[in-house]
Design a protein around this motif. Structure first.
Motif, PDB file in Angstrom:
ATOM      1  N   VAL A  24       0.843  -1.200   0.000  1.00 53.88           N
ATOM      2  CA  VAL A  24       0.000   0.000   0.000  1.00 53.88           C
ATOM      3  C   VAL A  24       0.877   1.248   0.000  1.00 53.88           C
ATOM      4  CG1 VAL A  24      -1.718   1.318   1.303  1.00 53.88           C
ATOM      5  CG2 VAL A  24      -1.925  -1.175   1.115  1.00 53.88           C
TER       6      VAL A  24
ATOM      7  N   ASN B  23      -8.008   4.996  -2.506  1.00 53.40           N
ATOM      8  CA  ASN B  23      -7.726   3.598  -2.857  1.00 53.40           C
ATOM      9  C   ASN B  23      -6.834   2.940  -1.816  1.00 53.40           C
ATOM     10  OD1 ASN B  23      -9.227   3.796  -5.213  1.00 53.40           O
ATOM     11  ND2 ASN B  23      -7.462   4.377  -6.466  1.00 53.40           N
TER      12      ASN B  23
ATOM     13  N   ARG C  82      -8.954   2.164   1.246  1.00 57.62           N
ATOM     14  CA  ARG C  82      -9.827   1.018   0.966  1.00 57.62           C
ATOM     15  C   ARG C  82      -9.039  -0.289   0.986  1.00 57.62           C
ATOM     16  NH1 ARG C  82     -14.801  -0.039  -0.913  1.00 57.62           N
ATOM     17  NH2 ARG C  82     -15.084  -1.941  -2.142  1.00 57.62           N
ATOM     18  N   GLU C  83      -7.836  -0.257   0.433  1.00 56.62           N
ATOM     19  CA  GLU C  83      -7.005  -1.467   0.421  1.00 56.62           C
ATOM     20  C   GLU C  83      -6.600  -1.870   1.836  1.00 56.62           C
ATOM     21  OE1 GLU C  83      -4.837  -4.710  -1.244  1.00 56.62           O
ATOM     22  OE2 GLU C  83      -6.584  -3.512  -1.828  1.00 56.62           O
TER      23      GLU C  83
ATOM     24  N   ARG D 224      -9.452  -3.623   3.245  1.00 58.47           N
ATOM     25  CA  ARG D 224      -9.546  -4.952   2.619  1.00 58.47           C
ATOM     26  C   ARG D 224      -8.535  -5.918   3.225  1.00 58.47           C
ATOM     27  NH1 ARG D 224      -7.641  -8.371  -0.870  1.00 58.47           N
ATOM     28  NH2 ARG D 224      -5.746  -7.146  -1.241  1.00 58.47           N
ATOM     29  N   LEU D 225      -7.377  -5.380   3.619  1.00 64.81           N
ATOM     30  CA  LEU D 225      -6.334  -6.195   4.243  1.00 64.81           C
ATOM     31  C   LEU D 225      -6.604  -6.458   5.721  1.00 64.81           C
ATOM     32  CD1 LEU D 225      -3.193  -4.571   2.565  1.00 64.81           C
ATOM     33  CD2 LEU D 225      -4.139  -6.850   2.104  1.00 64.81           C
TER      34      LEU D 225
END
Length: 335
Positions: free
Chosen positions: A85, A109, A112-113, A116-117
């Motif tokens: 990231v 982004n 958001r990542e 998600r992680l």
């Protein structure tokens, strides 16, 4: 709390000063997250960037994965152990062109990542967001994207803190039309904090009372005066040029400008033309429809209810006394 160091003028740094209540608000958000994105607006140079950078440190100390970007300055900070990231954000910053809208979207982004992680606590802080993205629907949609991250995350999380800051008063109207964010104003520094900052500025310098009267507590205006060797005329002329206070503009709106420099509330409830109000807001000369002074509605301390010496009315305020002086002189010179 470790106080961050900030560039005051080239070659001279100062530590983050004052904003005690603003710091406490960040700590409260850290404890519970933000239910809606927080959109902070206020005068140019009032200290939003300094406060956001201190917020980065506060949130990092409390276990957050933090993403901060300033698209206009092509600047980013990231605190995470997710190397992919951090690498992606660094690459996005390197590739930025133009006004930097790509970096604002890269920050979203990245946040958001991180969710998600399965990072449990994530903060995304975007400075001068809407100058890069656009002041109209683009700004509103960006805020809606942040809200979507909070409400419909790719994975469950513990807390998210989402904050965007802008000096652009026009974006306030577009975002305020929707219920996608909490709009929160920030004003110039209060007298106590401003004096702390003033004391850090090298001598020789004018008396603090005179500097306060010209700046109204705006740290960027303090830096401008310092750079101009305390030449008020130089700074005022610079404002007039950058805000395009031309003879044609002044002639068109003379009647209203003459009364507004004496009392900005003359523009409120008296039939002032909408076109003029939009121009004054768009040029970052005034703040129109100033919020109720209840501290609940503000980041840090609100301005006084009314202080005509500083150009502050109940409903309308000049961004600083120097901005008012630039308009006053433009009116006089156009006669």
């Amino acid at each position: 709390m470790r106080r961050v160091k900030l560039s005051f003028v080239p070659g001279f740094e100062v530590e983050f000063s004052d904003r005690d209540r603003g710091v406490q608000q960040v700590l409260e958000w850290a404890e519970r997250g933000t239910r809606f994105p927080i959109v902070v607006f206020g005068p140019e140079g009032c200290g939003k960037t300094a406060w956001l950078k201190q917020a980065v440190e506060l949130l990092r100390e409390r276990g957050y994965e933090v993403v901060y970007v300033n698209p206009l300055q092509k600047e980013y900070l990231v605190h995470t152990d997710a190397k992919e990231v951090a690498k992606a954000l660094a690459e996005a910053a390197f590739k930025v062109s133009g006004v930097g809208a790509e970096l604002a979207y890269a920050a979203f982004n990245a946040a958001r990542e991180l969710v998600r992680l399965k990072k449990r606590k994530v903060a995304v802080l975007v400075d001068d967001a809407f100058q890069a993205i656009g002041l109209g629907k683009e700004a509103a949609f960006y805020v809606k994207s942040l809200l979507g991250l909070i409400e419909y995350p790719p994975e469950s999380y513990e807390r998210i803190v989402a904050v965007a800051a802008t000096s652009e008063g026009l974006s306030r109207r577009e975002i305020g039309r929707h219920r996608w964010a909490t709009l929160t104003p920030m004003w110039n520094m209060g007298r106590k904090g401003f004096e702390e900052l003033y004391e850090k500025v090298p001598r020789p310098k004018p008396d603090v009372e005179e500097v306060w009267w010209w700046t109204g507590g705006n740290p960027w205006m303090l830096a401008q005066l310092y750079e101009a060797r305390w030449g008020v005329d130089v700074v005022v002329r610079g404002i007039a040029l950058s805000k395009e206070l031309t003879a044609d503009f002044v002639s068109e709106w003379r009647k209203w400008l003459e009364v507004a420099v004496e009392d900005p509330d003359s523009l409120w409830g008296a039939g002032a033309p909408e076109e003029l109000l939009r121009e004054l807001v768009a040029r970052n000369l005034i703040v129109y429809n100033v919020y109720d002074r209840d501290p609940w509605f503000w980041v840090d301390e609100p301005p006084p209810e009314r202080d005509l010496e500083l150009g502050i009315g109940k409903h309308v305020a000049w961004q600083t006394p120097l901005h008012r002086e630039a308009v006053r002189r433009a009116v006089e010179e156009a006669r």
